[in-house]
Design a protein around this motif. Structure first.
Motif, PDB file in Angstrom:
ATOM      1  N   PHE A 107       1.827  12.531   4.521  1.00 58.04           N
ATOM      2  CA  PHE A 107       1.509  13.734   4.548  1.00 58.04           C
ATOM      3  C   PHE A 107       0.527  13.832   5.596  1.00 58.04           C
ATOM      4  CE2 PHE A 107      -2.383  16.091   2.889  1.00 58.04           C
ATOM      5  CZ  PHE A 107      -1.704  17.558   1.878  1.00 58.04           C
ATOM      6  N   TRP A 108      -0.317  13.258   5.796  1.00 59.75           N
ATOM      7  CA  TRP A 108      -1.338  13.757   6.998  1.00 59.75           C
ATOM      8  C   TRP A 108      -0.836  14.332   8.048  1.00 59.75           C
ATOM      9  CZ3 TRP A 108      -6.875  13.525   6.916  1.00 59.75           C
ATOM     10  CH2 TRP A 108      -7.038  14.431   7.873  1.00 59.75           C
ATOM     11  N   GLN A 109       0.510  13.438   8.700  1.00 59.45           N
ATOM     12  CA  GLN A 109       0.959  13.532   9.747  1.00 59.45           C
ATOM     13  C   GLN A 109       1.731  14.812   9.249  1.00 59.45           C
ATOM     14  OE1 GLN A 109       3.351   9.675   9.824  1.00 59.45           O
ATOM     15  NE2 GLN A 109       1.716   9.584  11.718  1.00 59.45           N
ATOM     16  N   ARG A 110       2.371  15.241   8.430  1.00 57.23           N
ATOM     17  CA  ARG A 110       3.279  16.544   8.233  1.00 57.23           C
ATOM     18  C   ARG A 110       2.524  18.034   8.178  1.00 57.23           C
ATOM     19  NH1 ARG A 110       5.618  14.572   3.724  1.00 57.23           N
ATOM     20  NH2 ARG A 110       3.807  15.499   2.607  1.00 57.23           N
ATOM     21  N   GLU A 111       1.595  17.610   7.399  1.00 56.77           N
ATOM     22  CA  GLU A 111       0.850  18.594   6.663  1.00 56.77           C
ATOM     23  C   GLU A 111      -0.726  19.411   7.381  1.00 56.77           C
ATOM     24  OE1 GLU A 111       2.624  20.700   4.858  1.00 56.77           O
ATOM     25  OE2 GLU A 111       3.570  19.397   4.302  1.00 56.77           O
ATOM     26  N   ILE A 112      -0.948  17.993   8.360  1.00 58.79           N
ATOM     27  CA  ILE A 112      -2.743  18.242   8.695  1.00 58.79           C
ATOM     28  C   ILE A 112      -2.347  17.993  10.267  1.00 58.79           C
ATOM     29  CG2 ILE A 112      -4.254  17.630   8.706  1.00 58.79           C
ATOM     30  CD1 ILE A 112      -4.056  17.851   5.981  1.00 58.79           C
ATOM     31  N   GLU A 113      -3.113  19.606  10.368  1.00 58.59           N
ATOM     32  CA  GLU A 113      -2.889  19.911  11.960  1.00 58.59           C
ATOM     33  C   GLU A 113      -3.485  18.668  13.440  1.00 58.59           C
ATOM     34  OE1 GLU A 113      -3.851  23.605  13.323  1.00 58.59           O
ATOM     35  OE2 GLU A 113      -2.829  24.321  12.041  1.00 58.59           O
ATOM     36  N   GLY A 114      -4.573  18.373  12.499  1.00 58.55           N
ATOM     37  CA  GLY A 114      -4.954  17.785  13.584  1.00 58.55           C
ATOM     38  C   GLY A 114      -4.341  16.344  13.262  1.00 58.55           C
ATOM     39  N   PRO A 115      -4.431  15.688  14.278  1.00 64.01           N
ATOM     40  CA  PRO A 115      -3.325  14.576  15.096  1.00 64.01           C
ATOM     41  C   PRO A 115      -3.966  13.081  14.829  1.00 64.01           C
ATOM     42  CG  PRO A 115      -3.416  15.524  16.920  1.00 64.01           C
ATOM     43  CD  PRO A 115      -4.314  16.345  15.559  1.00 64.01           C
ATOM     44  N   LEU A 116      -3.886  12.180  13.787  1.00 64.31           N
ATOM     45  CA  LEU A 116      -4.386  10.604  13.695  1.00 64.31           C
ATOM     46  C   LEU A 116      -4.282   9.692  14.904  1.00 64.31           C
ATOM     47  CD1 LEU A 116      -2.709  10.019  10.162  1.00 64.31           C
ATOM     48  CD2 LEU A 116      -5.393  10.611  11.362  1.00 64.31           C
ATOM     49  N   HIS A 117      -5.637   9.682  15.286  1.00 66.85           N
ATOM     50  CA  HIS A 117      -5.931   8.810  16.001  1.00 66.85           C
ATOM     51  C   HIS A 117      -6.136   6.788  15.651  1.00 66.85           C
ATOM     52  CE1 HIS A 117      -8.775   6.352  18.824  1.00 66.85           C
ATOM     53  NE2 HIS A 117      -8.414   6.869  19.996  1.00 66.85           N
ATOM     54  N   SER A 118      -6.253   7.069  14.561  1.00 71.33           N
ATOM     55  CA  SER A 118      -6.595   5.383  14.157  1.00 71.33           C
ATOM     56  C   SER A 118      -6.749   5.816  12.711  1.00 71.33           C
ATOM     57  CB  SER A 118      -7.689   4.036  14.646  1.00 71.33           C
ATOM     58  OG  SER A 118      -8.943   4.872  15.266  1.00 71.33           O
ATOM     59  N   VAL A 119      -6.233   4.465  12.141  1.00 69.51           N
ATOM     60  CA  VAL A 119      -6.962   3.863  10.709  1.00 69.51           C
ATOM     61  C   VAL A 119      -7.199   2.657   9.693  1.00 69.51           C
ATOM     62  CG1 VAL A 119      -5.902   4.362   7.731  1.00 69.51           C
ATOM     63  CG2 VAL A 119      -5.422   6.385   9.771  1.00 69.51           C
ATOM     64  N   HIS A 172       1.402  -1.407   0.090  1.00 69.45           N
ATOM     65  CA  HIS A 172       0.122  -0.178  -0.186  1.00 69.45           C
ATOM     66  C   HIS A 172       0.446   1.213   0.066  1.00 69.45           C
ATOM     67  CE1 HIS A 172      -3.953  -2.028   0.964  1.00 69.45           C
ATOM     68  NE2 HIS A 172      -3.303  -2.714   1.507  1.00 69.45           N
ATOM     69  N   PRO A 173       1.856   1.295  -0.725  1.00 67.75           N
ATOM     70  CA  PRO A 173       2.901   2.848  -1.265  1.00 67.75           C
ATOM     71  C   PRO A 173       1.605   4.304  -1.403  1.00 67.75           C
ATOM     72  CG  PRO A 173       2.646   1.585  -2.997  1.00 67.75           C
ATOM     73  CD  PRO A 173       1.703   0.772  -2.504  1.00 67.75           C
ATOM     74  N   LYS A 174       0.594   4.404  -1.740  1.00 66.00           N
ATOM     75  CA  LYS A 174      -0.182   5.423  -1.937  1.00 66.00           C
ATOM     76  C   LYS A 174      -0.650   5.722  -0.047  1.00 66.00           C
ATOM     77  CE  LYS A 174      -0.821   5.097  -6.664  1.00 66.00           C
ATOM     78  NZ  LYS A 174      -1.929   6.076  -7.481  1.00 66.00           N
TER      79      LYS A 174
END
Length: 89
Positions: free
Chosen positions: A54-66, A45-47
């Motif tokens: 990208f999310w972790q680098r650019e988006i302010e909302g921290p990830l909880h889970s995926v 799953h490279p994409k």
């Protein structure tokens, strides 16, 4: 050059759907969701992982889970070219 969906599927790509749970930047106790879909190659799953980075680098909302699922819709063995015409009366 962008490839068509059929070309991607013939090369082994399948539709990956991911649901991201993230915390609101101003309200850290509130979880929100975001749905992402893209043709991707399993099992690496490279994409998907590129988007997570990208999310972790650019988006302010921290990830909880995926959560994600992958569906391979067609494989090279399932596709064949048919030439001909059929007449129905």
């Amino acid at each position: 050059m962008e490839r068509s969906e059929t070309e991607l599927m013939l090369k082994g790509y399948g539709l990956t759907t991911a649901e991201f749970y993230y915390r609101m930047p101003d309200h850290i106790h509130v979880l929100n969701t975001f749905i992402w879909q893209e043709y991707d190659l399993a099992p690496d799953h490279p994409k998907l992982f590129e988007f997570v980075e990208f999310w972790q680098r650019e988006i302010e909302g921290p990830l909880h889970s995926v959560r994600f699922t992958h569906r391979k819709m067609i494989s090279p063995g399932e596709w064949r070219n048919s030439v001909g015409e059929f007449y129905l009366n």
